[in-house]
Design a protein around this motif. Structure first.
Motif, PDB file in Angstrom:
ATOM      1  N   PRO A  21     -48.057   0.172 -17.098  1.00  0.00           N
ATOM      2  CA  PRO A  21     -46.919   0.665 -16.554  1.00  0.00           C
ATOM      3  C   PRO A  21     -45.969  -0.424 -16.948  1.00  0.00           C
ATOM      4  CG  PRO A  21     -48.353  -0.602 -14.917  1.00  0.00           C
ATOM      5  CD  PRO A  21     -49.013  -0.390 -16.272  1.00  0.00           C
ATOM      6  N   SER A  22     -46.154  -1.424 -17.588  1.00  0.00           N
ATOM      7  CA  SER A  22     -45.172  -2.290 -18.058  1.00  0.00           C
ATOM      8  C   SER A  22     -45.455  -2.854 -19.550  1.00  0.00           C
ATOM      9  CB  SER A  22     -45.572  -3.700 -17.108  1.00  0.00           C
ATOM     10  OG  SER A  22     -44.686  -4.876 -17.859  1.00  0.00           O
ATOM     11  N   LEU A  23     -44.247  -3.443 -20.139  1.00  0.00           N
ATOM     12  CA  LEU A  23     -44.160  -3.727 -21.546  1.00  0.00           C
ATOM     13  C   LEU A  23     -44.956  -5.110 -21.774  1.00  0.00           C
ATOM     14  CD1 LEU A  23     -40.521  -3.108 -22.381  1.00  0.00           C
ATOM     15  CD2 LEU A  23     -42.344  -1.625 -22.522  1.00  0.00           C
ATOM     16  N   VAL A  24     -45.531  -5.604 -20.607  1.00  0.00           N
ATOM     17  CA  VAL A  24     -46.275  -6.953 -20.632  1.00  0.00           C
ATOM     18  C   VAL A  24     -47.413  -6.862 -21.593  1.00  0.00           C
ATOM     19  CG1 VAL A  24     -47.908  -6.622 -18.758  1.00  0.00           C
ATOM     20  CG2 VAL A  24     -47.137  -8.828 -19.359  1.00  0.00           C
ATOM     21  N   ILE A  25     -47.948  -5.669 -21.930  1.00  0.00           N
ATOM     22  CA  ILE A  25     -48.906  -5.511 -22.790  1.00  0.00           C
ATOM     23  C   ILE A  25     -48.812  -6.201 -24.223  1.00  0.00           C
ATOM     24  CG2 ILE A  25     -48.512  -3.088 -23.708  1.00  0.00           C
ATOM     25  CD1 ILE A  25     -52.051  -4.083 -22.536  1.00  0.00           C
ATOM     26  N   LYS A  26     -47.317  -6.105 -24.844  1.00  0.00           N
ATOM     27  CA  LYS A  26     -46.719  -6.564 -25.964  1.00  0.00           C
ATOM     28  C   LYS A  26     -46.968  -8.154 -25.975  1.00  0.00           C
ATOM     29  CE  LYS A  26     -43.224  -3.302 -26.978  1.00  0.00           C
ATOM     30  NZ  LYS A  26     -41.718  -3.265 -27.210  1.00  0.00           N
ATOM     31  N   ASP A  27     -46.961  -8.896 -24.945  1.00  0.00           N
ATOM     32  CA  ASP A  27     -47.300 -10.227 -24.596  1.00  0.00           C
ATOM     33  C   ASP A  27     -48.893 -10.540 -25.266  1.00  0.00           C
ATOM     34  OD1 ASP A  27     -44.530 -10.551 -24.213  1.00  0.00           O
ATOM     35  OD2 ASP A  27     -44.968 -10.860 -22.011  1.00  0.00           O
ATOM     36  N   HIS A  28     -49.530  -9.642 -25.168  1.00  0.00           N
ATOM     37  CA  HIS A  28     -51.087  -9.692 -25.141  1.00  0.00           C
ATOM     38  C   HIS A  28     -51.751  -9.178 -26.242  1.00  0.00           C
ATOM     39  CE1 HIS A  28     -51.187 -12.156 -21.233  1.00  0.00           C
ATOM     40  NE2 HIS A  28     -49.926 -11.160 -20.978  1.00  0.00           N
ATOM     41  N   LEU A  29     -51.309  -8.170 -26.772  1.00  0.00           N
ATOM     42  CA  LEU A  29     -51.614  -7.545 -27.914  1.00  0.00           C
ATOM     43  C   LEU A  29     -50.666  -7.200 -29.114  1.00  0.00           C
ATOM     44  CD1 LEU A  29     -53.868  -4.646 -25.835  1.00  0.00           C
ATOM     45  CD2 LEU A  29     -54.760  -6.713 -26.940  1.00  0.00           C
ATOM     46  N   GLU A  30     -51.302  -7.030 -30.056  1.00  0.00           N
ATOM     47  CA  GLU A  30     -50.410  -6.676 -31.351  1.00  0.00           C
ATOM     48  C   GLU A  30     -50.682  -5.819 -32.126  1.00  0.00           C
ATOM     49  OE1 GLU A  30     -49.154  -9.310 -35.428  1.00  0.00           O
ATOM     50  OE2 GLU A  30     -49.736 -10.686 -33.621  1.00  0.00           O
ATOM     51  N   PRO A  31     -49.985  -5.030 -32.459  1.00  0.00           N
ATOM     52  CA  PRO A  31     -50.291  -3.784 -33.211  1.00  0.00           C
ATOM     53  C   PRO A  31     -50.544  -3.990 -34.681  1.00  0.00           C
ATOM     54  CG  PRO A  31     -48.335  -3.298 -32.105  1.00  0.00           C
ATOM     55  CD  PRO A  31     -48.574  -4.580 -32.090  1.00  0.00           C
ATOM     56  N   ARG A  45     -57.360  -6.766 -19.814  1.00  0.00           N
ATOM     57  CA  ARG A  45     -57.438  -7.104 -18.256  1.00  0.00           C
ATOM     58  C   ARG A  45     -56.272  -8.015 -17.659  1.00  0.00           C
ATOM     59  NH1 ARG A  45     -60.908  -6.591 -14.162  1.00  0.00           N
ATOM     60  NH2 ARG A  45     -62.516  -5.482 -15.331  1.00  0.00           N
ATOM     61  N   THR A  46     -56.111  -9.045 -18.414  1.00  0.00           N
ATOM     62  CA  THR A  46     -54.981  -9.937 -18.058  1.00  0.00           C
ATOM     63  C   THR A  46     -53.583  -9.270 -18.063  1.00  0.00           C
ATOM     64  OG1 THR A  46     -56.224 -11.680 -18.917  1.00  0.00           O
ATOM     65  CG2 THR A  46     -53.685 -12.077 -18.615  1.00  0.00           C
ATOM     66  N   ALA A  47     -53.227  -8.543 -18.956  1.00  0.00           N
ATOM     67  CA  ALA A  47     -51.966  -7.679 -19.183  1.00  0.00           C
ATOM     68  C   ALA A  47     -51.989  -6.776 -18.171  1.00  0.00           C
ATOM     69  CB  ALA A  47     -52.007  -7.264 -20.616  1.00  0.00           C
ATOM     70  N   LEU A  48     -52.777  -5.854 -17.993  1.00  0.00           N
ATOM     71  CA  LEU A  48     -52.823  -4.782 -17.160  1.00  0.00           C
ATOM     72  C   LEU A  48     -52.837  -5.248 -15.610  1.00  0.00           C
ATOM     73  CD1 LEU A  48     -54.999  -2.490 -19.063  1.00  0.00           C
ATOM     74  CD2 LEU A  48     -52.541  -2.038 -18.558  1.00  0.00           C
ATOM     75  N   SER A  49     -53.465  -6.531 -15.368  1.00  0.00           N
ATOM     76  CA  SER A  49     -53.504  -6.881 -13.878  1.00  0.00           C
ATOM     77  C   SER A  49     -52.058  -7.411 -13.718  1.00  0.00           C
ATOM     78  CB  SER A  49     -54.551  -8.022 -13.896  1.00  0.00           C
ATOM     79  OG  SER A  49     -55.606  -7.448 -13.999  1.00  0.00           O
ATOM     80  N   ILE A  50     -51.462  -8.163 -14.712  1.00  0.00           N
ATOM     81  CA  ILE A  50     -50.195  -8.641 -14.514  1.00  0.00           C
ATOM     82  C   ILE A  50     -49.108  -7.408 -14.202  1.00  0.00           C
ATOM     83  CG2 ILE A  50     -48.014  -9.801 -15.682  1.00  0.00           C
ATOM     84  CD1 ILE A  50     -50.078 -11.386 -17.239  1.00  0.00           C
ATOM     85  N   ALA A  51     -49.339  -6.347 -15.115  1.00  0.00           N
ATOM     86  CA  ALA A  51     -48.487  -5.038 -14.787  1.00  0.00           C
ATOM     87  C   ALA A  51     -48.734  -4.621 -13.605  1.00  0.00           C
ATOM     88  CB  ALA A  51     -48.830  -4.224 -16.002  1.00  0.00           C
ATOM     89  N   SER A  52     -49.752  -4.239 -12.934  1.00  0.00           N
ATOM     90  CA  SER A  52     -50.217  -3.877 -11.808  1.00  0.00           C
ATOM     91  C   SER A  52     -49.541  -4.957 -10.818  1.00  0.00           C
ATOM     92  CB  SER A  52     -51.494  -3.863 -11.420  1.00  0.00           C
ATOM     93  OG  SER A  52     -52.075  -3.264 -10.217  1.00  0.00           O
ATOM     94  N   ASP A  53     -49.368  -6.289 -10.893  1.00  0.00           N
ATOM     95  CA  ASP A  53     -48.821  -6.895  -9.881  1.00  0.00           C
ATOM     96  C   ASP A  53     -47.325  -6.931  -9.887  1.00  0.00           C
ATOM     97  OD1 ASP A  53     -51.620  -7.969  -9.188  1.00  0.00           O
ATOM     98  OD2 ASP A  53     -50.985  -9.802 -10.401  1.00  0.00           O
ATOM     99  N   ARG A  54     -46.932  -6.670 -10.955  1.00  0.00           N
ATOM    100  CA  ARG A  54     -45.662  -6.253 -11.109  1.00  0.00           C
ATOM    101  C   ARG A  54     -44.919  -4.857 -10.254  1.00  0.00           C
ATOM    102  NH1 ARG A  54     -43.638  -7.702 -17.243  1.00  0.00           N
ATOM    103  NH2 ARG A  54     -44.044 -10.138 -17.092  1.00  0.00           N
ATOM    104  N   VAL A  55     -45.835  -4.030 -10.264  1.00  0.00           N
ATOM    105  CA  VAL A  55     -45.831  -2.838  -9.533  1.00  0.00           C
ATOM    106  C   VAL A  55     -45.634  -2.968  -8.044  1.00  0.00           C
ATOM    107  CG1 VAL A  55     -46.780  -0.357  -9.064  1.00  0.00           C
ATOM    108  CG2 VAL A  55     -46.277  -1.283 -11.446  1.00  0.00           C
ATOM    109  N   ARG A  56     -46.828  -3.929  -7.839  1.00  0.00           N
ATOM    110  CA  ARG A  56     -46.927  -4.194  -6.234  1.00  0.00           C
ATOM    111  C   ARG A  56     -45.941  -5.005  -5.816  1.00  0.00           C
ATOM    112  NH1 ARG A  56     -51.942  -5.279  -3.650  1.00  0.00           N
ATOM    113  NH2 ARG A  56     -52.785  -5.940  -5.780  1.00  0.00           N
ATOM    114  N   ALA A  57     -45.324  -5.900  -6.619  1.00  0.00           N
ATOM    115  CA  ALA A  57     -44.007  -6.730  -6.110  1.00  0.00           C
ATOM    116  C   ALA A  57     -43.038  -5.836  -5.926  1.00  0.00           C
ATOM    117  CB  ALA A  57     -43.807  -7.700  -7.336  1.00  0.00           C
ATOM    118  N   ARG A  58     -42.669  -4.899  -6.889  1.00  0.00           N
ATOM    119  CA  ARG A  58     -41.637  -3.904  -6.764  1.00  0.00           C
ATOM    120  C   ARG A  58     -41.731  -2.989  -5.744  1.00  0.00           C
ATOM    121  NH1 ARG A  58     -38.270  -1.883 -11.601  1.00  0.00           N
ATOM    122  NH2 ARG A  58     -36.495  -0.942 -10.485  1.00  0.00           N
TER     123      ARG A  58
END
Length: 95
Positions: A21-31, A45-58
């Motif tokens: 749900p967030s572009l944060v995955i780009k900070d953790h994985l590279e094509p 797991r780290t990136a998707l947890s951060i993304a989920s937390d961003r959704v929670r905050a918003r």
């Protein structure tokens, strides 16, 4: 929030499209890069947890799709736990 998809290749050659749900995955994985299985699982797991937390905050609740994606990655990873040198390739990002 800008969502994105990322396409991975499992150690057996299987291709899977994943969701964030967030572009944060780009900070953790590279094509174009491959990661050892455990590292891929941890980075995802780290990136998707951060993304989920961003959704929670918003919006006041976690992103169920991100949490489900963590579950699918965990389940997929378990299939290869006994495979020495198993790696997961990151094929692409789609915004």
């Amino acid at each position: 929030m800008p969502e994105m998809r990322f396409t991975i290749r499992w150690p057996d050659g299987g291709i899977e499209e994943c969701y964030s749900p967030s572009l944060v995955i780009k900070d953790h994985l590279e094509p174009g890069r491959s990661y050892p299985l455990a590292e891929f699982r941890d980075r995802s797991r780290t990136a998707l947890s951060i993304a989920s937390d961003r959704v929670r905050a918003r919006y006041g609740f976690p992103c169920s799709r991100a949490l489900a994606q963590i579950g699918r990655i965990d389940a997929g990873s378990r299939r290869f736990e006994d495979t020495p040198d198993a790696e997961v390739g990151i094929l692409s990002f789609q915004e």
